[in-house]
Design a protein around this motif. Structure first.
Motif, short mmCIF file in Angstrom:
data_model
loop_
_atom_site.label_atom_id
_atom_site.label_comp_id
_atom_site.label_asym_id
_atom_site.label_seq_id
_atom_site.Cartn_x
_atom_site.Cartn_y
_atom_site.Cartn_z
N THR A 245 6.04 2.59 -6.86
CA THR A 245 6.34 1.22 -6.46
C THR A 245 7.82 1.07 -6.13
OG1 THR A 245 4.57 0.39 -7.89
CG2 THR A 245 6.21 -1.21 -7.14
N LYS A 246 8.68 1.73 -6.90
CA LYS A 246 10.11 1.68 -6.64
C LYS A 246 10.47 2.32 -5.30
CE LYS A 246 11.97 1.70 -11.37
NZ LYS A 246 12.75 2.48 -12.36
N LEU A 247 9.77 3.38 -4.97
CA LEU A 247 10.11 4.16 -3.77
C LEU A 247 9.67 3.49 -2.48
CD1 LEU A 247 9.25 7.78 -4.98
CD2 LEU A 247 11.54 6.85 -4.53
N LYS A 248 8.63 2.67 -2.53
CA LYS A 248 8.05 2.11 -1.32
C LYS A 248 8.66 0.74 -0.99
CE LYS A 248 5.24 5.53 -0.71
NZ LYS A 248 5.38 6.43 0.46
N VAL A 249 8.98 0.55 0.28
CA VAL A 249 9.50 -0.74 0.73
C VAL A 249 8.40 -1.79 0.72
CG1 VAL A 249 10.59 -1.98 2.65
CG2 VAL A 249 11.26 0.38 2.15
N TYR A 250 7.17 -1.36 1.08
CA TYR A 250 6.01 -2.26 1.11
C TYR A 250 4.93 -1.74 0.16
CZ TYR A 250 8.36 -3.43 5.51
OH TYR A 250 9.28 -3.77 6.46
N PRO A 251 5.16 -1.83 -1.15
CA PRO A 251 4.21 -1.25 -2.11
C PRO A 251 2.83 -1.90 -2.08
CG PRO A 251 5.84 -2.59 -3.25
CD PRO A 251 6.31 -2.47 -1.84
N THR A 252 2.77 -3.19 -1.73
CA THR A 252 1.48 -3.86 -1.68
C THR A 252 0.58 -3.23 -0.63
OG1 THR A 252 2.69 -5.89 -2.21
CG2 THR A 252 0.38 -6.12 -1.62
N TYR A 253 1.16 -2.82 0.47
CA TYR A 253 0.39 -2.17 1.53
C TYR A 253 -0.11 -0.81 1.07
CZ TYR A 253 -0.75 -0.49 6.23
OH TYR A 253 -1.40 0.00 7.34
N VAL A 254 0.72 -0.08 0.33
CA VAL A 254 0.32 1.21 -0.22
C VAL A 254 -0.79 1.01 -1.25
CG1 VAL A 254 1.10 3.29 -1.41
CG2 VAL A 254 2.64 2.11 0.17
N TRP A 255 -0.67 -0.04 -2.05
CA TRP A 255 -1.71 -0.39 -3.03
C TRP A 255 -3.06 -0.57 -2.34
CZ3 TRP A 255 -2.21 -6.17 -4.49
CH2 TRP A 255 -3.35 -6.38 -5.28
N ALA A 256 -3.06 -1.29 -1.21
CA ALA A 256 -4.31 -1.53 -0.48
C ALA A 256 -4.90 -0.24 0.09
CB ALA A 256 -4.06 -2.54 0.64
N LYS A 257 -4.06 0.71 0.40
CA LYS A 257 -4.55 1.98 0.94
C LYS A 257 -5.30 2.80 -0.10
CE LYS A 257 -1.95 4.21 3.91
NZ LYS A 257 -0.82 4.89 4.57
N LYS A 258 -5.20 2.39 -1.35
CA LYS A 258 -5.91 3.10 -2.42
C LYS A 258 -7.39 2.75 -2.47
CE LYS A 258 -2.45 5.32 -4.40
NZ LYS A 258 -2.45 6.79 -4.62
N ILE A 259 -7.80 1.76 -1.70
CA ILE A 259 -9.21 1.36 -1.72
C ILE A 259 -10.09 2.48 -1.17
CG2 ILE A 259 -10.91 -0.25 -0.75
CD1 ILE A 259 -8.72 -2.37 -0.74
N SER A 260 -11.03 2.92 -1.96
CA SER A 260 -11.95 3.96 -1.54
C SER A 260 -13.24 3.81 -2.34
CB SER A 260 -11.34 5.35 -1.76
OG SER A 260 -12.26 6.36 -1.39
N ILE A 261 -14.31 3.45 -1.66
CA ILE A 261 -15.61 3.27 -2.31
C ILE A 261 -16.59 4.29 -1.74
CG2 ILE A 261 -17.47 1.66 -2.82
CD1 ILE A 261 -14.80 0.84 -4.03
N ALA A 262 -16.93 5.29 -2.55
CA ALA A 262 -17.93 6.31 -2.19
C ALA A 262 -17.63 7.00 -0.86
CB ALA A 262 -19.31 5.68 -2.16
N ASP A 263 -16.34 7.19 -0.56
CA ASP A 263 -15.92 7.83 0.68
C ASP A 263 -16.47 7.13 1.93
OD1 ASP A 263 -14.47 9.79 -0.64
OD2 ASP A 263 -16.24 11.05 -0.90
N PHE A 264 -16.87 5.90 1.75
CA PHE A 264 -17.42 5.14 2.88
C PHE A 264 -16.53 3.96 3.24
CE2 PHE A 264 -20.03 1.44 4.18
CZ PHE A 264 -20.41 1.90 5.43
N LEU A 265 -16.20 3.14 2.24
CA LEU A 265 -15.34 1.98 2.47
C LEU A 265 -13.89 2.37 2.19
CD1 LEU A 265 -15.38 -1.03 3.22
CD2 LEU A 265 -15.54 -1.56 0.79
N GLU A 266 -13.18 2.69 3.27
CA GLU A 266 -11.80 3.15 3.13
C GLU A 266 -10.94 2.53 4.23
OE1 GLU A 266 -12.34 7.42 3.33
OE2 GLU A 266 -12.05 7.56 1.16
N ARG A 267 -9.65 2.72 4.05
CA ARG A 267 -8.66 2.30 5.06
C ARG A 267 -8.84 0.84 5.48
NH1 ARG A 267 -5.26 6.59 6.55
NH2 ARG A 267 -4.22 4.80 7.43
N ILE A 268 -8.96 -0.05 4.49
CA ILE A 268 -9.05 -1.47 4.82
C ILE A 268 -7.76 -2.19 4.42
CG2 ILE A 268 -11.56 -1.52 4.66
CD1 ILE A 268 -11.23 -2.94 1.96
#
Length: 364
Positions: A245-268
């Motif tokens: 979180t300290k390293l990222k200028v836009y940590p909230t955006y990086v947080w959202a990139k963590k979304i992954s449901i059964a390798d199907f619902l990703e990159r939202i």
């Protein structure tokens, strides 16, 4: 200017909420964690309490000065000469904030989504609907806020819900391990952005059709908006951890990139971009609109709309030279901007209330 614009107390709640979330949702978590580490979410709570105090202060104006907005109050309390000097200062504060918000959007889109698109083109694309909204007026874009708010809530719920399985409670331990001094120090960045900036909304007091509900509306809007920021900061730390979180200028955006449901619902993570874009739009519209109202009062113009097009060109140029890069802005927002915001968001409002009480003016 024709018929006076009028908004309901509910619409004012939404404007306060959207302004509060605005640029803060994507940059505040990083600035809080840099100072307070894993206690950044506690700093957000402390800042929110201070924000409620500021909202209480700003909502004191309608009771003491009924039917008046910030520039009118400044001229009434301080006289024509000093009052107009204060109005000039507030114009630059509002206009500078509008330029910074526009640049925030441009930097985010340029570095994360539209990598090949020139910054200038991004600014123009975003500025066109802003110009249109300000031309249509407060009443119109307040209705748009009512329409878009459910989508903001839905996107936020989706973001929190889909990243919940990835939280790691050890990321916020030890709680209060950095000490109270660090927690309070970390809260200052969030006090500056966005809570001290909320003074801008006092410019629109004359348009609220139930002024007696202003305090309740202001406090409710700040409560809801700050709750979103607290949850965002907490989940960013829980999912990403302190160091990332300290390293990222836009940590909230990086947080959202963590979304992954059964390798199907990703990159939202585009949901974060949409959520941020909507709230940022209203913060920019309100800041730009407020600056035009200041100019209208300053030059005794009948209609602020005469200034929209020429001032938008100046805003466009100002946004491009406002600061060199995103990293510089984070440092500027947490240090230099805080000093400016304290002057306009705390010292000047207090002076207007104190001097006005001594002079006995503004009583209904």
């Amino acid at each position: 200017m024709g018929k006076e614009e009028s908004i309901s107390s509910r619409q004012f709640v939404l404007l306060v909420l959207l302004f509060t979330v605005g640029s803060s949702i994507i940059i505040i978590p990083s600035s809080l964690v840099i100072t307070a580490s894993q206690d950044g979410w506690i700093s957000a709570i402390v800042a929110s309490i201070i924000g409620l105090g500021l909202a209480y202060l700003y909502s004191s104006f309608p009771k003491r000065y009924p039917g008046m907005n910030l520039p009118s109050i400044a001229e009434l309390v301080l006289g024509k000469f000093l009052g107009r000097i204060i109005i000039v200062f507030y114009f630059f504060f509002c206009f500078t904030l509008a330029a910074l918000v526009l640049r925030n959007f441009g930097d985010f889109m340029k570095t994360k989504i539209m990598l090949e698109t020139p910054l200038e083109a991004i600014h123009i694309m975003f500025l066109i609907p802003v110009i249109y909204a300000v031309k249509l007026g407060l009443e119109t874009y307040s209705r748009v806020a009512e329409i878009t708010f459910p989508f903001v809530v839905l996107m936020f719920i989706i973001l929190v819900g889909l990243t919940s399985p990835q939280i790691n409670l050890t990321n916020i331990q030890p709680i209060a391990g950095e000490g109270l001094k660090t927690i309070f120090g970390g809260s200052l960045s969030m006090v500056g952005v966005p809570f001290l900036e909320l003074v801008i909304l006092t410019t629109f007091y004359t348009s609220i059709n139930h002024p007696e509900k202003t305090r309740k509306s202001f406090l409710l809007g700040v409560t809801l908006g700050s709750s979103i920021l607290i949850v965002t900061t907490l989940f960013t730390i829980l999912v990403l951890g302190v160091e990332l979180t300290k390293l990222k200028v836009y940590p909230t955006y990086v947080w959202a990139k963590k979304i992954s449901i059964a390798d199907f619902l990703e990159r939202i993570e585009v949901t974060v971009a949409a959520l941020w874009g909507i709230t940022l739009f209203f913060k920019l519209v309100l800041s730009f609109h407020a600056s035009l109202i200041m100019l209208k009062k300053l030059f005794n113009l009948k209609d602020y709309r005469l200034l929209v097009i020429p001032m938008s060109f100046i805003l466009y140029i100002y946004s491009l030279i406002a600061y060199p890069n995103s990293a510089y802005f984070i440092d500027f927002a947490t240090k230099t901007w805080l000093a400016y915001a304290l002057l306009f968001g705390l010292i000047f409002p207090l002076l207007l209330l104190i001097i006005g009480s001594f002079k006995g003016k503004g009583q209904s």
